[in-house]
Scaffold this motif. Structure first.
Motif, PDB file in Angstrom:
ATOM      1  N   GLU A   1       0.831  -1.208   0.000  1.00 44.87           N
ATOM      2  CA  GLU A   1       0.000   0.000   0.000  1.00 44.87           C
ATOM      3  C   GLU A   1       0.863   1.255   0.000  1.00 44.87           C
ATOM      4  OE1 GLU A   1      -0.264  -2.526   1.945  1.00 44.87           O
ATOM      5  OE2 GLU A   1      -2.163  -3.463   1.392  1.00 44.87           O
ATOM      6  N   GLN A   2       1.911   1.248   0.798  1.00 47.00           N
ATOM      7  CA  GLN A   2       2.784   2.417   0.835  1.00 47.00           C
ATOM      8  C   GLN A   2       3.502   2.609  -0.490  1.00 47.00           C
ATOM      9  OE1 GLN A   2       5.755   2.236   3.876  1.00 47.00           O
ATOM     10  NE2 GLN A   2       6.597   4.271   3.452  1.00 47.00           N
ATOM     11  N   ALA A   3       3.922   1.543  -1.129  1.00 51.71           N
ATOM     12  CA  ALA A   3       4.598   1.654  -2.420  1.00 51.71           C
ATOM     13  C   ALA A   3       3.653   2.222  -3.483  1.00 51.71           C
ATOM     14  CB  ALA A   3       5.125   0.294  -2.844  1.00 51.71           C
TER      15      ALA A   3
ATOM     16  N   ARG B   1       0.845   4.069  -3.020  1.00 53.66           N
ATOM     17  CA  ARG B   1       0.507   5.455  -2.690  1.00 53.66           C
ATOM     18  C   ARG B   1       1.671   6.395  -2.989  1.00 53.66           C
ATOM     19  NH1 ARG B   1      -0.679   4.361   1.945  1.00 53.66           N
ATOM     20  NH2 ARG B   1       1.185   5.040   3.080  1.00 53.66           N
ATOM     21  N   SER B   2       2.876   5.966  -2.701  1.00 53.26           N
ATOM     22  CA  SER B   2       4.034   6.843  -2.893  1.00 53.26           C
ATOM     23  C   SER B   2       4.344   7.055  -4.366  1.00 53.26           C
ATOM     24  CB  SER B   2       5.257   6.258  -2.176  1.00 53.26           C
ATOM     25  OG  SER B   2       5.018   6.147  -0.785  1.00 53.26           O
ATOM     26  N   VAL B   3       4.291   5.988  -5.171  1.00 53.96           N
ATOM     27  CA  VAL B   3       4.644   6.146  -6.580  1.00 53.96           C
ATOM     28  C   VAL B   3       3.586   6.950  -7.319  1.00 53.96           C
ATOM     29  CG1 VAL B   3       3.551   4.044  -7.499  1.00 53.96           C
ATOM     30  CG2 VAL B   3       5.648   4.912  -8.545  1.00 53.96           C
ATOM     31  N   ASN B   4       2.310   6.800  -6.980  1.00 55.48           N
ATOM     32  CA  ASN B   4       1.269   7.630  -7.606  1.00 55.48           C
ATOM     33  C   ASN B   4       1.422   9.088  -7.195  1.00 55.48           C
ATOM     34  OD1 ASN B   4       0.102   5.460  -8.936  1.00 55.48           O
ATOM     35  ND2 ASN B   4      -1.301   5.000  -7.245  1.00 55.48           N
ATOM     36  N   LEU B   5       1.762   9.318  -5.922  1.00 52.69           N
ATOM     37  CA  LEU B   5       1.986  10.687  -5.481  1.00 52.69           C
ATOM     38  C   LEU B   5       3.201  11.298  -6.165  1.00 52.69           C
ATOM     39  CD1 LEU B   5       1.276  13.043  -3.621  1.00 52.69           C
ATOM     40  CD2 LEU B   5       2.701  11.963  -1.851  1.00 52.69           C
ATOM     41  N   ALA B   6       4.238  10.506  -6.397  1.00 52.58           N
ATOM     42  CA  ALA B   6       5.425  11.022  -7.082  1.00 52.58           C
ATOM     43  C   ALA B   6       5.082  11.445  -8.509  1.00 52.58           C
ATOM     44  CB  ALA B   6       6.529   9.967  -7.083  1.00 52.58           C
ATOM     45  N   ALA B   7       4.286  10.652  -9.205  1.00 52.59           N
ATOM     46  CA  ALA B   7       3.889  11.007 -10.575  1.00 52.59           C
ATOM     47  C   ALA B   7       3.031  12.271 -10.590  1.00 52.59           C
ATOM     48  CB  ALA B   7       3.155   9.836 -11.215  1.00 52.59           C
ATOM     49  N   GLU B   8       2.052  12.350  -9.705  1.00 59.24           N
ATOM     50  CA  GLU B   8       1.191  13.528  -9.654  1.00 59.24           C
ATOM     51  C   GLU B   8       1.979  14.756  -9.216  1.00 59.24           C
ATOM     52  OE1 GLU B   8      -1.765  13.820 -10.685  1.00 59.24           O
ATOM     53  OE2 GLU B   8      -2.232  11.707 -11.077  1.00 59.24           O
ATOM     54  N   SER B   9       2.906  14.582  -8.290  1.00 52.29           N
ATOM     55  CA  SER B   9       3.705  15.721  -7.838  1.00 52.29           C
ATOM     56  C   SER B   9       4.572  16.252  -8.971  1.00 52.29           C
ATOM     57  CB  SER B   9       4.576  15.314  -6.649  1.00 52.29           C
ATOM     58  OG  SER B   9       3.782  14.888  -5.559  1.00 52.29           O
ATOM     59  N   TYR B  10       5.132  15.363  -9.772  1.00 49.63           N
ATOM     60  CA  TYR B  10       5.922  15.817 -10.916  1.00 49.63           C
ATOM     61  C   TYR B  10       5.071  16.638 -11.876  1.00 49.63           C
ATOM     62  CZ  TYR B  10       7.624  15.559 -15.688  1.00 49.63           C
ATOM     63  OH  TYR B  10       7.961  15.877 -16.979  1.00 49.63           O
ATOM     64  N   LEU B  11       3.865  16.151 -12.181  1.00 53.24           N
ATOM     65  CA  LEU B  11       2.999  16.896 -13.099  1.00 53.24           C
ATOM     66  C   LEU B  11       2.593  18.238 -12.508  1.00 53.24           C
ATOM     67  CD1 LEU B  11       0.729  13.998 -14.442  1.00 53.24           C
ATOM     68  CD2 LEU B  11       2.653  15.101 -15.592  1.00 53.24           C
ATOM     69  N   ASP B  12       2.321  18.275 -11.211  1.00 49.91           N
ATOM     70  CA  ASP B  12       1.951  19.548 -10.589  1.00 49.91           C
ATOM     71  C   ASP B  12       3.111  20.530 -10.606  1.00 49.91           C
ATOM     72  OD1 ASP B  12      -0.516  18.476 -10.088  1.00 49.91           O
ATOM     73  OD2 ASP B  12      -0.079  17.955  -7.991  1.00 49.91           O
ATOM     74  N   VAL B  13       4.300  20.049 -10.298  1.00 47.10           N
ATOM     75  CA  VAL B  13       5.461  20.931 -10.303  1.00 47.10           C
ATOM     76  C   VAL B  13       5.732  21.465 -11.702  1.00 47.10           C
ATOM     77  CG1 VAL B  13       7.965  21.017  -9.945  1.00 47.10           C
ATOM     78  CG2 VAL B  13       6.511  19.895  -8.270  1.00 47.10           C
TER      79      VAL B  13
ATOM     80  N   ALA C   1      -0.225   2.989 -10.473  1.00 46.79           N
ATOM     81  CA  ALA C   1       0.129   1.786  -9.718  1.00 46.79           C
ATOM     82  C   ALA C   1      -1.100   1.225  -9.018  1.00 46.79           C
ATOM     83  CB  ALA C   1       1.213   2.105  -8.694  1.00 46.79           C
ATOM     84  N   GLU C   2      -1.227  -0.084  -9.031  1.00 45.25           N
ATOM     85  CA  GLU C   2      -2.315  -0.792  -8.373  1.00 45.25           C
ATOM     86  C   GLU C   2      -1.724  -1.853  -7.448  1.00 45.25           C
ATOM     87  OE1 GLU C   2      -5.393  -0.005  -8.531  1.00 45.25           O
ATOM     88  OE2 GLU C   2      -5.262   1.472 -10.163  1.00 45.25           O
ATOM     89  N   PRO C   3      -2.409  -2.153  -6.345  1.00 49.45           N
ATOM     90  CA  PRO C   3      -1.874  -3.204  -5.442  1.00 49.45           C
ATOM     91  C   PRO C   3      -1.702  -4.551  -6.115  1.00 49.45           C
ATOM     92  CG  PRO C   3      -3.556  -1.910  -4.335  1.00 49.45           C
ATOM     93  CD  PRO C   3      -3.578  -1.486  -5.777  1.00 49.45           C
ATOM     94  N   ALA C   4      -2.551  -4.846  -7.098  1.00 48.30           N
ATOM     95  CA  ALA C   4      -2.425  -6.139  -7.777  1.00 48.30           C
ATOM     96  C   ALA C   4      -1.203  -6.211  -8.670  1.00 48.30           C
ATOM     97  CB  ALA C   4      -3.687  -6.412  -8.603  1.00 48.30           C
TER      98      ALA C   4
END
Length: 535
Positions: A143-145, A147-159, A239-242
């Protein structure tokens, strides 16, 4: 008692032939780990246990992936990118922004981690010739992996979007300032035209036309800048848990622990070998001691392989018999090991050839010597021992119940009174007992040795050194020379045979024993190499 005088001590270094150099071969490199297999196995087991403990108690690393498609900022989003689409955007710069401080800071705030740990867990890959950023993040939980990788992608696009918006705002502000200046010029020209007489309007009208054209161009450019799509890209794969893959690789960790432990064990084996040098072969013993090799007694490997060992003993017995002349005293010496097995077997081998051998021991090992002699005599084949029947004695048939049973009468105890003597009626008379006869060991009635064992055409007698001092052929089972000097003292009266046990006798102790024999003036016949004390 005299022995055959062997060759004198050589003044050359131990081993003869000049120097003591030795060529290290591949077999030597393999020999040390094999002889130290215990240390190698223990170290490999420790490495395996450490790897299993790490896999068991340390959670595995889960890695999630997300893909972002990067697009250039253009005024017409529907225009084709062309053949060189990867050149429209500098992907190295985009990768640096994706792993930059702003993205890492957002991940650290969300996960409550240190920024250095986030940088180590975040990876961004840029395929060659494409406009794709592949984000990868490793965490202890799936779950942490994700959540973190999706946040990293969205953060890059926002920046990246905020950077484009700031650039667009700066350009629009610059155009607005230029438009305001041109509009002010336009208003001034129009006011001048209104205040000018009819003859001077042509020049002002031409100037106004130029200002209007410039203002139209500025408005058109501003409109294009305001219509720019500042979206830097899209997340094409979230990223998905599956889809999370476990990067723990438990089997690889276990294998690495086992191989690493084995490698450390080999290094430890060489370190122990360099500190504790032992005799590994006849060449090592010859090079260390400088003595002649009388024979090598191989160990019994496997079931039923006793013939070669017995033959080795007989060869050693022949080599010793060639170097001595009766009467002789031969002392079997060792540095720290017990030469009792080889002493018993040599006595049996010499007795089979028709000699009467006296085995002496002053260290309380006569019982062990006698047992070893009896065992070795029982192992002799019929072809070697002519006194042993080739065919075993048949068993007697059991008696039946109908047969008469012989009654065995126990012997009567001898009378304390002398035979054919009349008892005196006087109560004060003294009883006279006969004087017992002297035993074979002396007038005290104590035996001089522990008995005689017939072996082949000869015999083996056991006792102390004093009992067999006048025997024609005496083998003295000396105690270890490192702790007892009696063996060297007895060897000065005859000759000595050095017993070397392979993989047990240390080279330093063997060298020290030979130096002591040489300093004491002992005539040394040679050395016998046995295997692990089983000879």
């Amino acid at each position: 008692m005299t022995d055959a005088v062997p060759r004198s001590w050589s003044a050359e270094p131990y081993g003869g032939g000049g120097g003591s150099e030795r060529t290290v071969t591949l077999s030597d490199l393999l020999r040390v780990p094999l002889h130290r297999i215990g240390a190698v196995a223990v170290t490999a087991a420790l490495g395996l246990v450490a790897a299993l403990g790490y896999v068991t108690f340390v959670p595995g690393l889960y890695r999630a992936n997300a893909v972002v498609a990067v697009r250039p900022v253009v005024t017409d989003a529907f225009s084709p990118s062309g053949a060189a689409a990867d050149r429209a955007v500098n992907m190295n710069v985009e990768s640096g922004i994706a792993t930059g401080t702003e993205v890492v800071r957002r991940l650290a705030e969300m996960n409550g981690q240190d920024q250095r740990d986030v940088r180590d867990a975040l990876e961004v890959e840029v395929p060659a010739g494409g406009q794709i950023l592949r984000f990868s993040y490793g965490a202890r939980t799936a779950e942490q992996a994700v959540r973190s990788v999706n946040l990293a992608a969205e953060s890059y696009l926002d920046v990246r979007r905020s950077m484009y918006e700031r650039q667009r705002d700066e350009m629009l502000r610059s155009y607005d300032e230029s438009i305001a200046k041109v509009a002010a010029q336009q208003a001034a020209v129009q006011k001048r035209i209104a205040n000018t007489r009819q003859g001077g309007t042509d020049t002002a009208a031409a100037e106004l036309t130029g200002i209007n054209s410039q203002l139209t161009q500025l408005n058109s450019a501003r409109t294009e800048i305001a219509a720019v799509d500042v979206n830097p890209g899209w997340v094409t794969q979230t990223a998905e848990p599956a889809l999370v893959s476990s990067g723990g690789r438990q089997s690889m960790f276990v294998l690495a622990g086992l191989l690493g432990g084995a490698l450390l064990g080999v290094v430890l084996a060489f370190a122990l070998e360099s500190v504790d040098r032992r005799v590994r072969s006849a060449d090592d013993a010859r090079r260390t001691s400088g003595l002649a090799l009388l024979g090598t007694v191989r160990g019994r490997r496997g079931f039923g392989r006793r013939g070669p060992v017995a033959a080795d003993i007989r060869y050693v017995a022949m080599a010793i018999a060639e170097r001595i002349h009766q009467p002789a005293r031969v002392t079997l010496l060792s540095a720290r090991e017990d030469p009792t097995p080889i002493t018993a077997r040599l006595a049996v081998a010499l007795a089979v050839a028709g000699r009467d051998v006296f085995v002496a021991d002053d260290s309380g090992r006569l019982d062990r010597l006698r047992d070893a002699v009896l065992v070795d005599r029982a192992r002799l084949p019929a072809s070697v021992d002519p006194t042993r029947p080739a065919v075993p004695k048949p068993r007697s048939a059991p008696t039946t119940a109908d047969e008469t049973t012989e009654v065995i009468t126990p012997p009567r105890r001898p009378s304390p009174r002398p035979v054919n003597r009349r008892t005196s009626p006087d109560p004060d008379a003294t009883l006279t007992l006969p004087r017992p006869a002297s035993g074979p060991g002396g007038p005290n009635g104590r035996p001089g040795h522990s008995g005689e064992v017939r072996v082949g055409a000869g015999s083996v007698l056991l006792g102390t050194f004093r009992d067999g001092a006048r025997h024609p052929l005496l083998l003295f089972n000396a105690p270890p020379a490192e702790t007892d000097e009696r063996g060297v003292a007895v060897a000065r009266q005859g000759s000595a045979v050095v017993v070397v046990e392979r993989d047990r006798t240390r080279q330093a102790e063997l060298r020290r024993l030979v130096e002591r024999l040489r300093a004491a003036g002992v005539t040394t016949l040679g050395f016998v190499l046995t295997r692990d004390g089983r000879g």
